[in-house]
Design a protein around this motif. Sequence first.
Motif, PDB file in Angstrom:
ATOM      1  N   ALA A   1       0.854  -1.027   0.041  1.00  0.00           N
ATOM      2  CA  ALA A   1      -0.217  -0.120   0.177  1.00  0.00           C
ATOM      3  C   ALA A   1       0.801   1.329  -0.046  1.00  0.00           C
ATOM      4  O   ALA A   1       0.320   2.352  -0.641  1.00  0.00           O
ATOM      5  N   GLY A   2       2.155   1.202   0.585  1.00  0.00           N
ATOM      6  CA  GLY A   2       3.017   2.254   0.559  1.00  0.00           C
ATOM      7  C   GLY A   2       3.710   2.608  -0.847  1.00  0.00           C
ATOM      8  O   GLY A   2       4.262   3.670  -0.990  1.00  0.00           O
ATOM      9  N   MET A   3       3.550   1.789  -1.706  1.00  0.00           N
ATOM     10  CA  MET A   3       4.222   1.931  -3.068  1.00  0.00           C
ATOM     11  C   MET A   3       3.354   2.880  -4.008  1.00  0.00           C
ATOM     12  O   MET A   3       2.332   3.004  -3.839  1.00  0.00           O
ATOM     13  N   SER A   4       4.208   3.792  -4.799  1.00  0.00           N
ATOM     14  CA  SER A   4       3.726   4.627  -5.434  1.00  0.00           C
ATOM     15  C   SER A   4       2.749   4.188  -6.573  1.00  0.00           C
ATOM     16  O   SER A   4       1.929   4.887  -6.937  1.00  0.00           O
ATOM     17  N   ALA A   5       3.277   3.186  -7.330  1.00  0.00           N
ATOM     18  CA  ALA A   5       2.523   2.412  -8.215  1.00  0.00           C
ATOM     19  C   ALA A   5       2.338   1.000  -7.966  1.00  0.00           C
ATOM     20  O   ALA A   5       3.141   0.292  -8.651  1.00  0.00           O
ATOM     21  N   PRO A   6       1.421   0.548  -6.976  1.00  0.00           N
ATOM     22  CA  PRO A   6       1.621  -0.933  -6.770  1.00  0.00           C
ATOM     23  C   PRO A   6       1.234  -1.843  -7.908  1.00  0.00           C
ATOM     24  O   PRO A   6       0.150  -1.354  -8.575  1.00  0.00           O
ATOM     25  N   PRO A   7       1.530  -2.976  -8.464  1.00  0.00           N
ATOM     26  CA  PRO A   7       1.190  -3.807  -9.098  1.00  0.00           C
ATOM     27  C   PRO A   7      -0.206  -4.334  -8.759  1.00  0.00           C
ATOM     28  O   PRO A   7      -0.372  -4.341  -7.568  1.00  0.00           O
ATOM     29  N   PRO A   8      -1.236  -4.749  -9.764  1.00  0.00           N
ATOM     30  CA  PRO A   8      -2.480  -5.633  -9.342  1.00  0.00           C
ATOM     31  C   PRO A   8      -1.792  -6.863  -8.419  1.00  0.00           C
ATOM     32  O   PRO A   8      -1.069  -7.635  -8.663  1.00  0.00           O
ATOM     33  N   CYS A   9      -2.606  -7.219  -7.435  1.00  0.00           N
ATOM     34  CA  CYS A   9      -2.088  -7.960  -6.421  1.00  0.00           C
ATOM     35  C   CYS A   9      -3.472  -8.930  -6.197  1.00  0.00           C
ATOM     36  O   CYS A   9      -4.454  -8.063  -5.560  1.00  0.00           O
ATOM     37  N   ARG A  10      -3.727 -10.250  -6.077  1.00  0.00           N
ATOM     38  CA  ARG A  10      -4.630 -10.969  -5.543  1.00  0.00           C
ATOM     39  C   ARG A  10      -4.243 -11.843  -4.845  1.00  0.00           C
ATOM     40  O   ARG A  10      -3.301 -12.696  -4.933  1.00  0.00           O
ATOM     41  N   HIS A  11      -4.979 -11.926  -3.697  1.00  0.00           N
ATOM     42  CA  HIS A  11      -4.517 -12.963  -2.749  1.00  0.00           C
ATOM     43  C   HIS A  11      -5.522 -14.081  -2.740  1.00  0.00           C
ATOM     44  O   HIS A  11      -6.839 -13.750  -2.527  1.00  0.00           O
ATOM     45  N   ILE A  12      -4.971 -15.456  -3.284  1.00  0.00           N
ATOM     46  CA  ILE A  12      -5.940 -16.187  -3.402  1.00  0.00           C
ATOM     47  C   ILE A  12      -5.597 -17.463  -2.273  1.00  0.00           C
ATOM     48  O   ILE A  12      -4.521 -17.776  -2.035  1.00  0.00           O
ATOM     49  N   TYR A  13      -6.784 -17.951  -1.541  1.00  0.00           N
ATOM     50  CA  TYR A  13      -6.219 -18.687  -0.456  1.00  0.00           C
ATOM     51  C   TYR A  13      -7.381 -19.662  -0.163  1.00  0.00           C
ATOM     52  O   TYR A  13      -8.408 -19.368  -0.640  1.00  0.00           O
ATOM     53  N   SER A  14      -7.075 -20.404   0.857  1.00  0.00           N
ATOM     54  CA  SER A  14      -8.037 -21.590   1.145  1.00  0.00           C
ATOM     55  C   SER A  14      -8.338 -21.311   2.760  1.00  0.00           C
ATOM     56  O   SER A  14      -9.412 -21.729   3.074  1.00  0.00           O
ATOM     57  N   LEU A  15      -7.209 -21.375   3.309  1.00  0.00           N
ATOM     58  CA  LEU A  15      -7.235 -21.372   4.901  1.00  0.00           C
ATOM     59  C   LEU A  15      -6.640 -19.947   5.366  1.00  0.00           C
ATOM     60  O   LEU A  15      -5.561 -19.581   4.457  1.00  0.00           O
ATOM     61  N   ASP A  16      -6.932 -19.402   6.021  1.00  0.00           N
ATOM     62  CA  ASP A  16      -7.917 -19.361   7.354  1.00  0.00           C
ATOM     63  C   ASP A  16      -9.245 -19.308   6.884  1.00  0.00           C
ATOM     64  O   ASP A  16      -9.634 -18.475   6.097  1.00  0.00           O
ATOM     65  N   ARG A  17     -10.212 -20.323   7.538  1.00  0.00           N
ATOM     66  CA  ARG A  17     -11.479 -20.383   7.352  1.00  0.00           C
ATOM     67  C   ARG A  17     -12.617 -19.285   8.221  1.00  0.00           C
ATOM     68  O   ARG A  17     -13.672 -19.170   7.941  1.00  0.00           O
TER      69      ARG A  17
ATOM     70  N   PHE B   1      -9.324  -4.189   2.986  1.00  0.00           N
ATOM     71  CA  PHE B   1      -8.283  -3.575   2.807  1.00  0.00           C
ATOM     72  C   PHE B   1      -8.124  -3.497   0.968  1.00  0.00           C
ATOM     73  O   PHE B   1      -8.082  -2.290   0.733  1.00  0.00           O
ATOM     74  N   ALA B   2      -9.106  -4.234   0.494  1.00  0.00           N
ATOM     75  CA  ALA B   2      -9.250  -4.179  -0.911  1.00  0.00           C
ATOM     76  C   ALA B   2     -10.215  -3.178  -1.293  1.00  0.00           C
ATOM     77  O   ALA B   2      -9.966  -2.204  -2.261  1.00  0.00           O
ATOM     78  N   ALA B   3     -11.196  -2.874  -0.547  1.00  0.00           N
ATOM     79  CA  ALA B   3     -12.098  -1.513  -0.428  1.00  0.00           C
ATOM     80  C   ALA B   3     -11.190  -0.429  -0.476  1.00  0.00           C
ATOM     81  O   ALA B   3     -11.524   0.549  -1.301  1.00  0.00           O
ATOM     82  N   GLU B   4     -10.301  -0.188   0.236  1.00  0.00           N
ATOM     83  CA  GLU B   4      -9.170   0.888   0.431  1.00  0.00           C
ATOM     84  C   GLU B   4      -8.292   0.999  -0.606  1.00  0.00           C
ATOM     85  O   GLU B   4      -7.790   1.925  -1.168  1.00  0.00           O
ATOM     86  N   GLN B   5      -7.902  -0.248  -1.294  1.00  0.00           N
ATOM     87  CA  GLN B   5      -6.581  -0.264  -2.232  1.00  0.00           C
ATOM     88  C   GLN B   5      -7.114  -0.846  -3.616  1.00  0.00           C
ATOM     89  O   GLN B   5      -7.247  -2.036  -3.633  1.00  0.00           O
ATOM     90  N   PRO B   6      -7.095  -0.055  -4.666  1.00  0.00           N
ATOM     91  CA  PRO B   6      -7.848  -0.482  -5.747  1.00  0.00           C
ATOM     92  C   PRO B   6      -6.929  -1.703  -6.449  1.00  0.00           C
ATOM     93  O   PRO B   6      -7.352  -2.302  -7.300  1.00  0.00           O
ATOM     94  N   PHE B   7      -5.446  -1.873  -5.999  1.00  0.00           N
ATOM     95  CA  PHE B   7      -4.516  -2.696  -6.637  1.00  0.00           C
ATOM     96  C   PHE B   7      -5.001  -3.934  -5.998  1.00  0.00           C
ATOM     97  O   PHE B   7      -4.253  -4.986  -6.661  1.00  0.00           O
ATOM     98  N   PHE B   8      -5.420  -4.173  -5.056  1.00  0.00           N
ATOM     99  CA  PHE B   8      -5.780  -5.535  -4.240  1.00  0.00           C
ATOM    100  C   PHE B   8      -6.918  -6.037  -4.297  1.00  0.00           C
ATOM    101  O   PHE B   8      -7.920  -5.214  -4.096  1.00  0.00           O
ATOM    102  N   SER B   9      -6.849  -7.421  -4.530  1.00  0.00           N
ATOM    103  CA  SER B   9      -8.373  -8.069  -4.500  1.00  0.00           C
ATOM    104  C   SER B   9      -7.934  -9.478  -3.788  1.00  0.00           C
ATOM    105  O   SER B   9      -6.986  -9.972  -3.776  1.00  0.00           O
ATOM    106  N   VAL B  10      -9.295  -9.989  -3.080  1.00  0.00           N
ATOM    107  CA  VAL B  10      -8.996 -11.321  -2.570  1.00  0.00           C
ATOM    108  C   VAL B  10      -9.986 -12.170  -3.025  1.00  0.00           C
ATOM    109  O   VAL B  10     -11.131 -11.820  -3.393  1.00  0.00           O
ATOM    110  N   VAL B  11      -9.545 -13.696  -3.121  1.00  0.00           N
ATOM    111  CA  VAL B  11     -10.374 -14.643  -3.452  1.00  0.00           C
ATOM    112  C   VAL B  11     -10.402 -15.792  -2.305  1.00  0.00           C
ATOM    113  O   VAL B  11      -9.018 -16.565  -2.329  1.00  0.00           O
TER     114      VAL B  11
END
Length: 70
Positions: A2-18, A29-39
């Motif tokens: 989040a501190g980078m001037s131009a962060p690359p797209p990042c997706r956190h793909i995980y199964s655990l922690d449930r 975090f994703a709602a505040e940082q448009p470069f980040f998403s989670v699945v």
Amino acid sequence: MAGMSAPPPCRHIYSLDRCDDYLRRRQAFAAEQPFFSVVRLGEARTHLDILERPDAVLWAVEDILSIALK
């Protein structure tokens, strides 16, 4: 990242922690940082989701690539 001037797209793909709180924190975090998403993969039972659910992991990767390459 989040501190980078131009962060690359990042997706956190995980199964655990449930724990739903774990997912909610990443979604917040994703709602505040448009470069980040989670699945969170619904049917994988270990940290090896790439082996358990290759179809779901492939979808998540192809989806973020289609967004990133627009």
